[in-house]
Motif scaffolding. Structure first.
Motif, PDB file in Angstrom:
ATOM      1  N   ASP A   1      53.174  69.995  95.491  1.00  0.00           N
ATOM      2  CA  ASP A   1      53.419  69.103  94.363  1.00  0.00           C
ATOM      3  C   ASP A   1      52.324  68.042  94.388  1.00  0.00           C
ATOM      4  O   ASP A   1      52.358  67.115  95.191  1.00  0.00           O
ATOM      5  N   THR A   2      51.353  68.182  93.524  1.00  0.00           N
ATOM      6  CA  THR A   2      50.178  67.295  93.562  1.00  0.00           C
ATOM      7  C   THR A   2      50.460  65.909  92.984  1.00  0.00           C
ATOM      8  O   THR A   2      49.573  65.058  92.989  1.00  0.00           O
ATOM      9  N   THR A   3      51.687  65.674  92.506  1.00  0.00           N
ATOM     10  CA  THR A   3      52.060  64.303  92.149  1.00  0.00           C
ATOM     11  C   THR A   3      52.402  63.504  93.407  1.00  0.00           C
ATOM     12  O   THR A   3      52.546  62.279  93.351  1.00  0.00           O
ATOM     13  N   ASP A   4      52.532  64.194  94.535  1.00  0.00           N
ATOM     14  CA  ASP A   4      52.838  63.586  95.832  1.00  0.00           C
ATOM     15  C   ASP A   4      51.553  63.552  96.660  1.00  0.00           C
ATOM     16  O   ASP A   4      51.129  64.574  97.213  1.00  0.00           O
ATOM     17  N   LEU A   5      50.912  62.392  96.740  1.00  0.00           N
ATOM     18  CA  LEU A   5      49.643  62.283  97.455  1.00  0.00           C
ATOM     19  C   LEU A   5      49.807  62.623  98.932  1.00  0.00           C
ATOM     20  O   LEU A   5      48.903  63.190  99.555  1.00  0.00           O
ATOM     21  N   GLY A   6      50.952  62.285  99.497  1.00  0.00           N
ATOM     22  CA  GLY A   6      51.210  62.620 100.895  1.00  0.00           C
ATOM     23  C   GLY A   6      51.222  64.116 101.123  1.00  0.00           C
ATOM     24  O   GLY A   6      50.716  64.610 102.141  1.00  0.00           O
ATOM     25  N   ALA A   7      51.798  64.861 100.177  1.00  0.00           N
ATOM     26  CA  ALA A   7      51.846  66.323 100.296  1.00  0.00           C
ATOM     27  C   ALA A   7      50.446  66.912 100.271  1.00  0.00           C
ATOM     28  O   ALA A   7      50.153  67.882 100.998  1.00  0.00           O
ATOM     29  N   ILE A   8      49.572  66.337  99.464  1.00  0.00           N
ATOM     30  CA  ILE A   8      48.176  66.808  99.431  1.00  0.00           C
ATOM     31  C   ILE A   8      47.507  66.555 100.772  1.00  0.00           C
ATOM     32  O   ILE A   8      46.867  67.450 101.343  1.00  0.00           O
TER      33      ILE A   8
ATOM     34  N   LYS B   1      39.646  73.769 107.002  1.00  0.00           N
ATOM     35  CA  LYS B   1      39.104  74.879 106.207  1.00  0.00           C
ATOM     36  C   LYS B   1      39.226  74.648 104.698  1.00  0.00           C
ATOM     37  O   LYS B   1      38.735  75.460 103.914  1.00  0.00           O
ATOM     38  N   THR B   2      39.876  73.569 104.307  1.00  0.00           N
ATOM     39  CA  THR B   2      40.059  73.299 102.882  1.00  0.00           C
ATOM     40  C   THR B   2      38.728  72.928 102.240  1.00  0.00           C
ATOM     41  O   THR B   2      38.011  72.066 102.731  1.00  0.00           O
ATOM     42  N   ARG B   3      38.418  73.599 101.145  1.00  0.00           N
ATOM     43  CA  ARG B   3      37.159  73.345 100.436  1.00  0.00           C
ATOM     44  C   ARG B   3      37.365  72.917  98.985  1.00  0.00           C
ATOM     45  O   ARG B   3      36.424  72.460  98.342  1.00  0.00           O
ATOM     46  N   LEU B   4      38.604  73.062  98.488  1.00  0.00           N
ATOM     47  CA  LEU B   4      38.828  72.797  97.068  1.00  0.00           C
ATOM     48  C   LEU B   4      40.270  72.352  96.839  1.00  0.00           C
ATOM     49  O   LEU B   4      41.206  72.931  97.398  1.00  0.00           O
ATOM     50  N   ILE B   5      40.449  71.313  96.022  1.00  0.00           N
ATOM     51  CA  ILE B   5      41.762  70.948  95.482  1.00  0.00           C
ATOM     52  C   ILE B   5      41.778  71.383  94.021  1.00  0.00           C
ATOM     53  O   ILE B   5      40.865  71.048  93.258  1.00  0.00           O
ATOM     54  N   TRP B   6      42.811  72.126  93.654  1.00  0.00           N
ATOM     55  CA  TRP B   6      42.915  72.671  92.298  1.00  0.00           C
ATOM     56  C   TRP B   6      44.078  72.013  91.566  1.00  0.00           C
ATOM     57  O   TRP B   6      45.232  72.165  91.940  1.00  0.00           O
ATOM     58  N   LEU B   7      43.777  71.268  90.521  1.00  0.00           N
ATOM     59  CA  LEU B   7      44.792  70.583  89.730  1.00  0.00           C
ATOM     60  C   LEU B   7      44.890  71.164  88.333  1.00  0.00           C
ATOM     61  O   LEU B   7      43.901  71.643  87.773  1.00  0.00           O
ATOM     62  N   GLU B   8      46.087  71.104  87.786  1.00  0.00           N
ATOM     63  CA  GLU B   8      46.302  71.123  86.345  1.00  0.00           C
ATOM     64  C   GLU B   8      46.998  69.801  86.046  1.00  0.00           C
ATOM     65  O   GLU B   8      47.942  69.429  86.741  1.00  0.00           O
ATOM     66  N   SER B   9      46.539  69.090  85.047  1.00  0.00           N
ATOM     67  CA  SER B   9      47.215  67.840  84.692  1.00  0.00           C
ATOM     68  C   SER B   9      46.988  67.551  83.217  1.00  0.00           C
ATOM     69  O   SER B   9      45.841  67.309  82.825  1.00  0.00           O
TER      70      SER B   9
ATOM     71  N   PRO C   1      54.265  74.930  82.953  1.00  0.00           N
ATOM     72  CA  PRO C   1      54.777  74.336  81.714  1.00  0.00           C
ATOM     73  C   PRO C   1      55.610  73.069  81.899  1.00  0.00           C
ATOM     74  O   PRO C   1      56.168  72.568  80.933  1.00  0.00           O
ATOM     75  N   THR C   2      55.757  72.545  83.142  1.00  0.00           N
ATOM     76  CA  THR C   2      56.681  71.412  83.330  1.00  0.00           C
ATOM     77  C   THR C   2      56.000  70.062  83.142  1.00  0.00           C
ATOM     78  O   THR C   2      56.643  69.023  83.308  1.00  0.00           O
ATOM     79  N   LEU C   3      54.705  70.065  82.794  1.00  0.00           N
ATOM     80  CA  LEU C   3      54.004  68.860  82.368  1.00  0.00           C
ATOM     81  C   LEU C   3      54.002  67.755  83.417  1.00  0.00           C
ATOM     82  O   LEU C   3      54.100  66.573  83.107  1.00  0.00           O
ATOM     83  N   LYS C   4      53.859  68.153  84.689  1.00  0.00           N
ATOM     84  CA  LYS C   4      53.630  67.161  85.732  1.00  0.00           C
ATOM     85  C   LYS C   4      52.245  66.554  85.530  1.00  0.00           C
ATOM     86  O   LYS C   4      51.295  67.255  85.148  1.00  0.00           O
ATOM     87  N   VAL C   5      52.121  65.278  85.799  1.00  0.00           N
ATOM     88  CA  VAL C   5      50.840  64.587  85.658  1.00  0.00           C
ATOM     89  C   VAL C   5      50.438  64.028  87.013  1.00  0.00           C
ATOM     90  O   VAL C   5      51.172  63.232  87.614  1.00  0.00           O
ATOM     91  N   SER C   6      49.291  64.468  87.521  1.00  0.00           N
ATOM     92  CA  SER C   6      48.795  64.020  88.816  1.00  0.00           C
ATOM     93  C   SER C   6      47.773  62.911  88.636  1.00  0.00           C
ATOM     94  O   SER C   6      47.028  62.891  87.652  1.00  0.00           O
ATOM     95  N   ASP C   7      47.712  62.013  89.598  1.00  0.00           N
ATOM     96  CA  ASP C   7      46.787  60.888  89.551  1.00  0.00           C
ATOM     97  C   ASP C   7      45.396  61.374  89.960  1.00  0.00           C
ATOM     98  O   ASP C   7      45.080  61.496  91.146  1.00  0.00           O
ATOM     99  N   ILE C   8      44.563  61.676  88.981  1.00  0.00           N
ATOM    100  CA  ILE C   8      43.251  62.282  89.243  1.00  0.00           C
ATOM    101  C   ILE C   8      42.382  61.357  90.072  1.00  0.00           C
ATOM    102  O   ILE C   8      41.710  61.787  91.026  1.00  0.00           O
ATOM    103  N   GLN C   9      42.375  60.081  89.749  1.00  0.00           N
ATOM    104  CA  GLN C   9      41.531  59.131  90.475  1.00  0.00           C
ATOM    105  C   GLN C   9      41.934  59.032  91.940  1.00  0.00           C
ATOM    106  O   GLN C   9      41.077  59.030  92.838  1.00  0.00           O
ATOM    107  N   ALA C  10      43.229  58.984  92.203  1.00  0.00           N
ATOM    108  CA  ALA C  10      43.703  58.894  93.584  1.00  0.00           C
ATOM    109  C   ALA C  10      43.403  60.175  94.357  1.00  0.00           C
ATOM    110  O   ALA C  10      43.012  60.128  95.532  1.00  0.00           O
TER     111      ALA C  10
END
Length: 398
Positions: free
Chosen positions: A119-126, A133-141, A145-154
């Motif tokens: 859940d990318t709305t949870d910065l702690g979870a990210i 080994k992580t090279r990429l964070i992939w967001l939809e915002s 279809p549930t229209l979650k909005v993630s804090d892109i700047q954070a």
């Protein structure tokens, strides 16, 4: 100068003829003056004047340096994943588009690229999901279809701290409402089939990068792998961009009206729309978006797949179809349509239940659309009551 004026006048008048519309260069190859000496074009897979103008316009619109146009939104996503190598990991939004999930799990997983969904709305979870080994964070915002909005700047700050890339699928917001690169993202992706095209008559994808070197890598994969956008489809996207601001404004107004109507309706359980004060990410959306978009999702109090299926087959103005972002309103049942490739447990955990319904609110009169929804809800309610009565009768007989 206002954004609408800037966009319209970033579409050039043809220098050769004075044509006010960008010409369609429907050609595969170009005559050269001598071997390796040309006018900037040698083969249309590598470059085409119509596609080039589209890419210049969208790069400017997103505040990026390089843009690449692809034959579909999934081809655009595919080019981004090709930046990775075997053993790399992706941290991705859990409420993910079904096509992206299929690409990650059914194509790239076997090449040794793994994905952790959070859940990318949870910065702690990210933060907890990121490994060496992580090279990429992939967001939809907002998400589909549930229209979650993630804090892109954070999240961009997290990506910067770990020296990893941040890619944002900006399809639902469009560059009119949100410019992720200006909030620190490295890559923006669009299914241009949706709002940018706007008329349900073209399949296309776009990638825009903030860094020119990263953009050069995307352009390399565009040419090397060949999933390029053709000149006529590029022309259609340029034409769509000319009315994008006007269309997005009306989409947003209609969607807000319908979300408010649904929220007070006794047959509705939950309404998902970032413009509502009750939306859990409303404040983030208000901070990073200029408006709240044209998609509204909701679930019925009759929390069954049968009720949801009846609703989506009972509307007349909302046509039952895949896709979104067109001038005509569309309705879909994500669990059996756009997200059916996602395992049921993962899908439900991300909020995509069997009763969820997604509306792509078009440009029709808002009251007409509300009347259409009301009629469908009445049909669902009547059917539910009939089923309930039959169950009571059966119980009495037993």
């Amino acid at each position: 100068m206002q954004a609408t004026t800037q966009l319209l006048h970033s579409i050039p008048v043809d220098a050769q003829t004075g044509a006010i519309a960008v010409p369609i260069y429907q050609t595969s190859t170009y005559v050269q003056e001598a071997p390796g000496v040309n006018k900037g074009f040698d083969y249309s897979r590598t470059n085409n004047p119509t596609r080039q103008e589209l890419e210049k316009i969208i790069a400017k619109l997103e505040g990026g340096t390089v843009a690449a146009a692809f034959a579909s939104g999934l081809a655009a996503i595919d080019a981004v994943i090709k930046l990775l190598e075997t053993g790399d990991e992706i941290v991705a939004v859990d409420d993910i588009y079904g096509g992206a999930f299929r690409l990650f799990e059914k194509v790239y997983k076997k090449f040794g690229i793994s994905v952790t969904y959070v859940d990318t709305t949870d910065l702690g979870a990210i933060n907890r999901a990121i490994t060496s080994k992580t090279r990429l964070i992939w967001l939809e915002s907002p998400t589909n279809p549930t229209l979650k909005v993630s804090d892109i700047q954070a999240i961009a700050a997290i990506a910067d701290r770990y020296k990893i890339l941040l890619a944002v699928d900006n399809t639902f917001a469009s560059p009119v409402l949100q410019q992720p690169l200006l909030n620190g993202a490295d890559i923006v992706v669009h299914s241009a089939t949706k709002y940018i095209g706007g008329h349900c008559d073209v399949i296309a994808g776009l990638v825009v990068t903030r860094d020119p070197d990263l953009g050069a890598q995307i352009k390399f994969y565009q040419n090397a792998c060949g999933a390029v956008l053709g000149p006529f489809d590029s022309f259609l996207l340029i034409r769509g961009l000319e009315t994008l601001h006007l269309r997005i404004g009306q989409h947003c107004r209609n969607a807000a009206t319908i979300a408010a109507y649904l929220q007070q309706h006794p047959a509705i359980d939950k309404v998902y729309y970032p413009g509502l004060l009750t939306h859990p990410n409303h404040d983030v959306a208000k901070k990073q978006q200029k408006d709240f978009g044209g998609v509204v999702s909701f679930s019925l109090r009759d929390d069954t797949e049968a009720a949801a299926r009846q609703f989506v087959t009972s509307t007349e103005l909302f046509h039952l179809a895949e896709s979104l972002g067109g001038v005509k309103s569309l309705v879909s049942h994500p669990a059996s349509m756009t997200h059916k490739t996602i395992d049921a447990d993962k899908r439900k955990a991300a909020g995509v239940t069997d009763s969820l319904i997604r509306l792509s609110v078009g440009l029709e009169d808002a009251q007409d659309l509300i009347n259409d929804i009301e009629t469908a809800l009445t049909i669902v309610s009547a059917t539910s009551q009939t089923v309930s009565n039959k169950r009571k009768q059966k119980s009495t007989i037993c």
